[in-house]
Write a protein that holds these residues in place. Structure first.
Motif, short mmCIF file in Angstrom:
data_model
loop_
_atom_site.label_atom_id
_atom_site.label_comp_id
_atom_site.label_asym_id
_atom_site.label_seq_id
_atom_site.Cartn_x
_atom_site.Cartn_y
_atom_site.Cartn_z
N LEU A 1 -21.53 2.45 -10.77
CA LEU A 1 -20.61 3.00 -9.95
C LEU A 1 -19.07 3.20 -10.52
CD1 LEU A 1 -21.28 0.64 -6.90
CD2 LEU A 1 -21.80 2.98 -6.92
N GLU A 2 -18.90 2.23 -11.48
CA GLU A 2 -17.74 2.44 -12.35
C GLU A 2 -17.74 3.67 -13.36
OE1 GLU A 2 -17.18 -1.38 -13.81
OE2 GLU A 2 -16.70 -2.21 -11.90
N SER A 3 -18.97 4.20 -13.57
CA SER A 3 -18.99 5.53 -14.59
C SER A 3 -18.22 6.76 -14.03
CB SER A 3 -20.36 5.60 -14.92
OG SER A 3 -21.17 6.53 -13.79
N GLU A 4 -18.17 7.62 -14.80
CA GLU A 4 -17.49 8.94 -14.74
C GLU A 4 -18.70 9.66 -14.20
OE1 GLU A 4 -14.04 9.53 -14.75
OE2 GLU A 4 -14.12 7.12 -15.49
N GLU A 5 -19.63 9.51 -13.89
CA GLU A 5 -20.69 10.48 -13.48
C GLU A 5 -20.62 10.97 -12.03
OE1 GLU A 5 -24.27 8.14 -13.89
OE2 GLU A 5 -24.34 8.65 -15.94
N SER A 6 -21.03 12.13 -11.42
CA SER A 6 -20.71 12.46 -10.15
C SER A 6 -21.61 11.49 -9.40
CB SER A 6 -21.63 13.93 -10.20
OG SER A 6 -22.90 13.88 -10.39
N THR A 7 -21.16 11.78 -7.78
CA THR A 7 -21.88 10.88 -6.80
C THR A 7 -23.37 10.97 -6.72
OG1 THR A 7 -19.73 11.05 -5.80
CG2 THR A 7 -21.83 10.34 -4.43
N ASP A 8 -23.72 12.30 -7.08
CA ASP A 8 -25.19 12.52 -7.25
C ASP A 8 -26.04 11.96 -8.02
OD1 ASP A 8 -25.06 14.36 -4.70
OD2 ASP A 8 -25.02 15.98 -5.94
N GLU A 9 -25.49 11.86 -9.34
CA GLU A 9 -25.87 11.21 -10.44
C GLU A 9 -25.94 9.56 -10.20
OE1 GLU A 9 -24.70 14.17 -14.24
OE2 GLU A 9 -23.32 12.82 -13.39
N LYS A 10 -25.13 9.10 -9.56
CA LYS A 10 -24.79 7.88 -9.34
C LYS A 10 -25.85 7.46 -8.29
CE LYS A 10 -19.80 7.03 -10.17
NZ LYS A 10 -18.58 6.70 -9.31
N LYS A 11 -26.22 8.33 -7.22
CA LYS A 11 -27.28 8.08 -6.35
C LYS A 11 -28.59 8.23 -6.95
CE LYS A 11 -24.86 9.59 -2.08
NZ LYS A 11 -24.96 10.40 -0.84
N ASP A 12 -28.82 8.93 -7.79
CA ASP A 12 -30.13 9.04 -8.70
C ASP A 12 -30.43 7.65 -9.26
OD1 ASP A 12 -30.81 11.46 -7.62
OD2 ASP A 12 -30.01 12.76 -9.41
N ALA A 13 -29.33 7.32 -9.93
CA ALA A 13 -29.61 6.04 -10.86
C ALA A 13 -29.65 4.89 -9.96
CB ALA A 13 -28.19 5.75 -11.75
N ILE B 1 -36.53 -2.94 -6.66
CA ILE B 1 -36.38 -3.91 -5.73
C ILE B 1 -37.06 -3.87 -4.54
CG2 ILE B 1 -34.67 -5.29 -4.73
CD1 ILE B 1 -32.61 -4.04 -7.02
N VAL B 2 -36.91 -2.72 -3.77
CA VAL B 2 -37.47 -2.64 -2.70
C VAL B 2 -38.47 -1.47 -2.56
CG1 VAL B 2 -35.42 -3.50 -1.16
CG2 VAL B 2 -35.38 -1.09 -1.63
N GLU B 3 -39.60 -1.33 -1.32
CA GLU B 3 -40.57 -0.26 -1.42
C GLU B 3 -40.19 0.64 -0.46
OE1 GLU B 3 -44.05 -2.67 -0.77
OE2 GLU B 3 -43.87 -3.51 -2.58
N ARG B 4 -39.08 0.29 0.75
CA ARG B 4 -38.79 1.66 1.65
C ARG B 4 -37.33 1.46 1.90
NH1 ARG B 4 -40.76 -1.60 6.99
NH2 ARG B 4 -41.00 -3.37 6.12
N ASP B 5 -37.03 2.42 2.71
CA ASP B 5 -35.39 2.32 3.14
C ASP B 5 -34.69 2.59 1.83
OD1 ASP B 5 -36.39 2.37 5.64
OD2 ASP B 5 -36.13 0.52 5.79
N ILE B 6 -35.19 2.92 0.78
CA ILE B 6 -34.28 3.15 -0.62
C ILE B 6 -33.00 3.88 -0.31
CG2 ILE B 6 -34.12 3.97 -2.88
CD1 ILE B 6 -37.20 3.19 -3.20
N SER B 7 -33.12 5.02 0.24
CA SER B 7 -32.00 5.93 0.49
C SER B 7 -31.04 5.40 1.40
CB SER B 7 -32.43 7.43 0.76
OG SER B 7 -33.17 7.38 2.31
#
Length: 201
Positions: free
Chosen positions: A34-46, A54-60
């Motif tokens: 979250l503190e990195s300079e990446e775009s929001t989309d890249e952060k979401k992918d990571a 960690i979890v199997e469902r409702d990841i998004s």
């Protein structure tokens, strides 16, 4: 960013505890992303990559919740002052300065000739100096490139990769532990069944 961290980190710790995972390992990794300079989309992918471990469902849903909380905790940048205020201040500043008065001086013919001679001499000198500078630049074309930004980015990537590997190891260990516990449970169950069977005889 300190204000964001002080409010966000306890929330993230509680969130990860509710997902029944190690908040120490995963928390620092998520904060790093979250503190990195990446775009929001890249952060979401990571984040999706981490949460899928960690979890199997409702990841998004979890990813969006973390991003939203992070955005709400970040200090808001000061709203830009309206342009009208800036214009008004500029007008006041210009009005307060006294207007500069310039008087044009008339040169005699002799002074004009001397002036032109001096100017032509300086223009030739400037041309020669420019050539010398260009020669020096071409001689030193092998100057060392500044790689500070690239080094910092590489170090951040390495930290994230290390944290990801730690998280993966932790996940695998947890999985092994769960398998062992399940196996022990099954063995105990089987043992109880055989003991019951022996008692019936």
């Amino acid at each position: 960013m300190a204000a964001a961290a002080s409010e966000f980190e306890p929330w993230l710790t509680d969130k990860l505890k509710s997902l029944k995972t190690d908040e120490g390992v995963f928390g620092s990794y998520i904060s790093g992303i979250l503190e990195s300079e990446e775009s929001t989309d890249e952060k979401k992918d990571a984040l999706e990559g981490i949460l899928s471990e960690i979890v199997e469902r409702d990841i998004s849903i979890h990813v969006n919740e973390i991003i939203d909380k992070w955005e709400s905790c970040k200090p808001k940048e000061e709203a830009a002052k309206p342009a009208a205020d800036v214009d008004a201040q500029l007008v006041k500043l210009l009005e307060s300065q006294a207007p500069a008065t310039t008087t044009r001086r008339e040169y005699t013919d002799e002074e004009k000739k001397i002036r032109e001679a001096i100017l032509s001499q300086y223009s030739q000198l400037s041309d020669n100096e420019e050539d010398e500078v260009n020669d020096v630049v071409t001689e030193n074309h092998d100057l060392v490139k500044n790689t500070n930004a690239a080094d910092v980015a590489a170090a951040a990537r390495e930290r994230r990769e290390h944290a990801r590997l730690e998280a993966q190891r932790k996940k695998e260990k947890d999985k092994e532990d769960r398998e062992k516990q399940k196996q022990l449970k099954e063995e105990k169950k089987e043992k109880r069944k055989t003991q019951k069977g022996e008692r019936k005889r």
